[in-house]
Design an enzyme around this catalytic site. Structure first.
Site, PDB file in Angstrom:
ATOM      1  CB  SER A   1      -0.930  -0.065   1.226  1.00 20.30           C
ATOM      2  OG  SER A   1      -1.726   1.063   1.369  1.00 20.30           O
TER       3      SER A   1
ATOM      4  CG  HIS B   1      -5.726  -1.657   0.357  1.00 16.75           C
ATOM      5  ND1 HIS B   1      -5.114  -1.545  -0.867  1.00 16.75           N
ATOM      6  CD2 HIS B   1      -5.005  -0.872   1.208  1.00 16.75           C
ATOM      7  CE1 HIS B   1      -4.078  -0.724  -0.777  1.00 16.75           C
ATOM      8  NE2 HIS B   1      -3.991  -0.308   0.472  1.00 16.75           N
TER       9      HIS B   1
END
Length: 436
Positions: free
Chosen positions: A209, A401
């Site tokens: 990320s 995510h």
């Protein structure tokens, strides 16, 4: 007299500054580490106290033995040897690196063959990598394979809340985004590891990320670091973000000049310092139990459990460790990327990061069910850098995510392929198999 004083000083130092096996710490280093430990203790104690008065669910989770443990404490419980290293960036921030010592190098851990640096994602910390416990966590898999594993902590999280002159509660301390992490934090970490190991051997890098974003900033603005790294593996990288879903998309229209009312709700320095999304906002944009919807990271990424998780111990660790802290400016910077469709500097849409300077061989992971790092956006990033290896797409597995790092199936869906890239990704005859 001087010799007598030196002898007395040495004795006092030995009492208050314990020796470690690998190196003698300076008093300054010891004090810095104690400050970091105290910051973590204050952080989790305040969180626990606040949660106890607001939510019975949190109160019951506090009884889970590992819920309030720091990264070093968790690693120790997992049977691992770990070191903490405090470093200083060029702009004065004090950061903590955590190092997992390989079991295969009992006699000389400083000079293990391969070094790997792991950088956590948005609002995360080094704890993210080991929340899965002693059997499934990526750092332990890497360590057992012989890697010297280092884990970063970005400025603003609870392991890296310090500055040589700026108080942590000042506005000036929180005026940073992932841009500064790439320009200052990562160079400081890489330089420190190379110097400590007295080695010019290239370092492997895994970024999740925001950890991927920071690497792209570093390599595009300081291209010489392309030569210091061997391979980059980016899990759910955030750079181009035109196709995102969820609450972060709602913030994009206000990301350049956020109104006072918004900043009052989410914080104008640290992002949601209470670690709780306001209930009205959570209920409006999130479907699920309030204990998950009110968690800022789960709220933004859509990583809300569809049913009550089976592993209560894991959820207790997760909710007490995540989020680990970050700046509102970082969230606003990502909002600007969503709005512009470009990968650019904070508040400067026309000043894009020159991704053609990213020469490092890079492999990327994405998921068809990731709200933030969508498959089309990651594919665009893949074609924007100079030396891509592969884009590995995970479809139909409901991988959000955050679950690239701590998902219950990460050790099956993500980590084996990651290890394959580390071992074979630079081979000319490496066969690409880019979907699962």
């Amino acid at each position: 007299m001087s010799n007598s004083f030196d002898g007395l000083f040495s004795k006092v130092k030995n009492i208050f500054v314990p020796r470690v096996r690998d190196a003698q710490k300076s008093i300054e280093q010891y004090i810095l580490e104690e400050r970091i430990k105290q910051a973590f203790n204050d952080f989790v104690e305040k969180t626990a106290a606040d949660a106890d008065t607001e939510s019975p669910e949190y109160a019951s989770m506090k009884s889970e033995p590992t819920a309030l443990m720091s990264t070093p404490q968790l690693a120790t419980i997992h049977g691992r040897r770990i070191e903490s290293h405090v470093i200083k960036t060029r702009d004065g921030y004090l950061l903590t690196l955590h190092r997992i010592l390989s079991k295969h190098n009992q006699n000389d851990t400083k000079f293990s063959n391969e070094t790997i640096l792991l950088h956590h994602g948005l609002l995360g910390s080094s704890a993210d990598w080991i929340l899965l416990g002693p059997e499934k966590s990526l750092p332990y898999i890497l360590s057992d394979a012989g890697y010297d594993v280092w884990m970063t902590n970005a400025r603003g999280n609870y392991y890296s809340r310090g500055h040589k002159s700026k108080p942590v509660n000042s506005r000036s301390y929180w005026r940073f985004t992932f841009q500064e992490m790439g320009e200052y934090d990562l160079p400081a970490a890489i330089d420190y590891v190379r110097t400590l190991k007295n080695s010019t051997k290239k370092i492997n890098y895994v970024g999740h990320s925001m950890g991927a974003t920071a690497l792209l900033v570093l390599l595009s603005t300081a291209p010489r670091y392309n030569q210091y790294l061997r391979i980059g593996i980016l899990l759910a990288p955030l750079a181009f973000m035109s196709n995102i879903q969820g609450p972060l998309k709602i913030l994009t229209s206000m990301s350049t000049d956020p109104p006072d009312q918004l900043l009052k709700a989410i914080g104008d320095t640290e992002f949601v310092p209470s670690r709780k999304i306001p209930k009205m906002m959570a209920s409006k944009f999130c479907k699920g139990a309030n204990i998950y919807c009110s968690n800022p990271l789960l709220f933004l990424t859509g990583s809300i459990p569809e049913q009550e998780p089976q592993d209560a111990s894991f959820m207790a660790r997760l909710l007490y460790h995540v989020p680990a802290g970050g700046s509102t400016d970082t969230i606003m910077h990502y909002g600007q990327l969503v709005k512009s469709g470009k990968f650019h500097r904070f508040g400067r849409v026309k000043s894009e990061f020159p991704l053609n300077q990213v020469k490092l061989p890079i492999a990327m992971f994405s998921s068809s069910t990731d709200w933030l790092a969508t498959v089309p956006d990651v594919l665009r990033l893949y074609f924007s850098i100079s030396n891509p290896i592969d884009h590995y797409v995970i479809r139909g597995q409901n991988l959000s995510h955050t679950e690239f790092v701590w998902g219950s199936e990460a050790n099956v869906l993500v980590f084996p392929k990651l290890m394959d890239y580390l071992e074979n990704g630079l081979n000319v005859n490496f066969v690409k198999a880019n979907e699962v």
